[in-house]
Design a protein around this motif. Structure first.
Motif, PDB file in Angstrom:
ATOM      1  N   GLY A   1      -3.886  -1.494   9.299  1.00 31.04           N
ATOM      2  CA  GLY A   1      -2.825  -2.309   8.718  1.00 31.04           C
ATOM      3  C   GLY A   1      -3.016  -3.778   8.982  1.00 31.04           C
ATOM      4  O   GLY A   1      -2.744  -4.629   8.114  1.00 31.04           O
ATOM      5  N   ARG A   2      -3.502  -4.108  10.161  1.00 30.83           N
ATOM      6  CA  ARG A   2      -3.736  -5.516  10.502  1.00 30.83           C
ATOM      7  C   ARG A   2      -4.788  -6.112   9.581  1.00 30.83           C
ATOM      8  O   ARG A   2      -4.649  -7.245   9.099  1.00 30.83           O
ATOM      9  CB  ARG A   2      -4.179  -5.598  11.968  1.00 30.83           C
ATOM     10  N   ASP A   3      -5.825  -5.349   9.300  1.00 29.79           N
ATOM     11  CA  ASP A   3      -6.885  -5.829   8.410  1.00 29.79           C
ATOM     12  C   ASP A   3      -6.384  -5.989   6.976  1.00 29.79           C
ATOM     13  O   ASP A   3      -6.909  -6.813   6.218  1.00 29.79           O
ATOM     14  CB  ASP A   3      -8.074  -4.860   8.431  1.00 29.79           C
TER      15      ASP A   3
ATOM     16  N   GLU B   1       4.161   4.883  10.145  1.00 30.84           N
ATOM     17  CA  GLU B   1       3.636   3.519  10.277  1.00 30.84           C
ATOM     18  C   GLU B   1       4.671   2.563   9.705  1.00 30.84           C
ATOM     19  O   GLU B   1       5.021   2.642   8.530  1.00 30.84           O
ATOM     20  CB  GLU B   1       2.319   3.389   9.523  1.00 30.84           C
ATOM     21  N   VAL B   2       5.160   1.660  10.541  1.00 31.82           N
ATOM     22  CA  VAL B   2       6.280   0.800  10.187  1.00 31.82           C
ATOM     23  C   VAL B   2       5.843  -0.663  10.197  1.00 31.82           C
ATOM     24  O   VAL B   2       5.331  -1.160  11.213  1.00 31.82           O
ATOM     25  CB  VAL B   2       7.455   0.993  11.170  1.00 31.82           C
ATOM     26  N   PHE B   3       6.055  -1.350   9.067  1.00 25.49           N
ATOM     27  CA  PHE B   3       5.773  -2.775   8.977  1.00 25.49           C
ATOM     28  C   PHE B   3       7.094  -3.531   8.989  1.00 25.49           C
ATOM     29  O   PHE B   3       7.902  -3.423   8.061  1.00 25.49           O
ATOM     30  CB  PHE B   3       4.993  -3.112   7.708  1.00 25.49           C
TER      31      PHE B   3
ATOM     32  N   ALA C   1      12.398  -3.290   7.397  1.00 25.74           N
ATOM     33  CA  ALA C   1      10.994  -2.878   7.416  1.00 25.74           C
ATOM     34  C   ALA C   1      10.705  -1.922   6.270  1.00 25.74           C
ATOM     35  O   ALA C   1      11.609  -1.384   5.633  1.00 25.74           O
ATOM     36  CB  ALA C   1      10.660  -2.207   8.761  1.00 25.74           C
ATOM     37  N   VAL C   2       9.421  -1.735   6.014  1.00 21.13           N
ATOM     38  CA  VAL C   2       8.952  -0.707   5.099  1.00 21.13           C
ATOM     39  C   VAL C   2       8.064   0.226   5.917  1.00 21.13           C
ATOM     40  O   VAL C   2       7.373  -0.222   6.844  1.00 21.13           O
ATOM     41  CB  VAL C   2       8.183  -1.321   3.904  1.00 21.13           C
TER      42      VAL C   2
ATOM     43  N   TYR D   1      -0.929  -6.022   6.847  1.00 22.70           N
ATOM     44  CA  TYR D   1       0.307  -5.301   7.133  1.00 22.70           C
ATOM     45  C   TYR D   1       0.193  -4.607   8.496  1.00 22.70           C
ATOM     46  O   TYR D   1       0.040  -3.390   8.574  1.00 22.70           O
ATOM     47  CB  TYR D   1       0.593  -4.265   6.047  1.00 22.70           C
ATOM     48  N   PRO D   2       0.254  -5.370   9.578  1.00 22.41           N
ATOM     49  CA  PRO D   2       0.187  -4.748  10.909  1.00 22.41           C
ATOM     50  C   PRO D   2       1.403  -3.836  11.129  1.00 22.41           C
ATOM     51  O   PRO D   2       2.544  -4.245  10.901  1.00 22.41           O
ATOM     52  CB  PRO D   2       0.210  -5.936  11.869  1.00 22.41           C
TER      53      PRO D   2
END
Length: 323
Positions: free
Chosen positions: A205-207, A259-261, A241-242, A210-211
């Motif tokens: 996600g960081r890449d 997985e929560v952004f 969050a999404v 969207y970490p």
């Protein structure tokens, strides 16, 4: 938040148990609107007589004891259930261990030993379909018939319907399994939520820009795999969050992971315990042919999630503190 919520267990000394309390009895998985009707009846009874009101519940869930090889998707684990009960205004909860001994206790012995002698109750509220005791022969009608002799008040609550459909934990599980978040929220009387510790993931996600805060849910979780608009709680803090729950088919198709952004958030959440409340369903989990396509879809998902959350500014479970 409710404070001073007392939890009584089988190991609690008799001297520490308040005598004369009114109790709401049930399994209370999810603490949905049907459960809340029973709780409201106990609260009203308690206020009328100046007595504290407690929930009586069982852990593990009796179904887990009787069918250990067929684990059930629980709407709320023990800790979450107690926090929900604390948020109703109850003074506390009696958590009875459901084991071989309790499963073999007759309904009459349960009433006389557990409810009358040990707890010293003055009243009890139950749902119309709640059964207890060996062979599930204990029933609301049994409590009503015994009430005059025992000197207790009994309140039996009818089922709660929404659009002519009875509210039940099984109906809520089915709604969550189908991604029908609005239906689940309506039956629960508030958003369904999970609690978990943020763990290290693959850092994909960081890449992608969207970490995410990654949380491993119980393996029995029956929530539909997909993308959700969620609200996150860290203590008293709230974040929009999404979230994605599923197996990440674009990458590894691995074990289900939440997985929560968090929007507009910067900071390290590793090791933090978060509450994640599900506000709306965005779409099914999909496999994408390229990373660029995935990122474009994530941008659209985020925009839709923001819109859903903007329309539900106060949506978060009412949770209490456990004393």
């Amino acid at each position: 938040m409710t404070t001073g919520f007392t939890v009584i267990r089988d190991t609690t000394p008799d001297a520490a148990i308040p005598r004369g309390a009114v109790v709401a009895m049930g399994n209370f998985d999810g603490v949905h609107l049907g459960h809340r009707a029973v709780i409201a009846a106990a609260l009203q009874m308690g206020r009328a007589h100046g007595k504290p009101a407690f929930a009586v519940t069982f852990e593990p869930h009796p179904r887990s004891f009787f069918s250990p090889n067929s684990p059930q998707f629980r709407l709320s684990d023990e800790a979450s259930k107690l926090r929900l009960l604390a948020g109703t205004g109850l003074d506390g909860a009696v958590v009875m261990t459901f084991d071989k001994g309790r499963a073999g206790t007759s309904a009459q012995d349960f009433i006389h030993h557990d409810l009358i002698q040990r707890l010293g109750i003055s009243g009890i509220a139950v749902g119309y379909d709640f059964h207890f005791g060996k062979g599930r022969v204990g029933s609301p009608s049994l409590l009503v018939s015994e009430a005059p002799r025992l000197g207790i008040e009994v309140d039996v609550q009818a089922h709660v319907d929404i659009a002519e459909r009875p509210v039940s934990s099984s109906a809520i599980r089915m709604a969550l399994a189908e991604g029908q978040i609005d239906d689940a929220t309506e039956m629960l009387g508030g958003p369904w939520f999970v609690t978990g510790e943020v763990i290290h993931g693959e850092k994909r996600g960081r890449d992608l820009g969207y970490p995410t805060a990654n949380i491993r849910l119980d393996k029995t979780c029956g929530l539909k795999h997909g993308i959700y608009a969620v609200r996150v709680g860290r203590g008293a803090e709230r974040f929009d969050a999404v979230a994605s729950y599923g197996r990440r088919p674009t990458f590894d198709n691995g074990a289900p992971l939440l997985e929560v952004f968090l929007f507009d958030f910067k900071g390290d959440l590793y090791g933090c315990k978060l509450d994640v409340a599900f506000i709306g369903f965005i779409r099914d989990e999909l496999k994408f042919d390229s990373i660029d396509t995935l990122i474009r879809q994530m941008n659209e998902d985020s925009a839709r999630a923001r819109a859903v959350l903007a329309a539900a500014p106060d949506a978060f479970p009412k949770l209490g503190e456990i004393g």
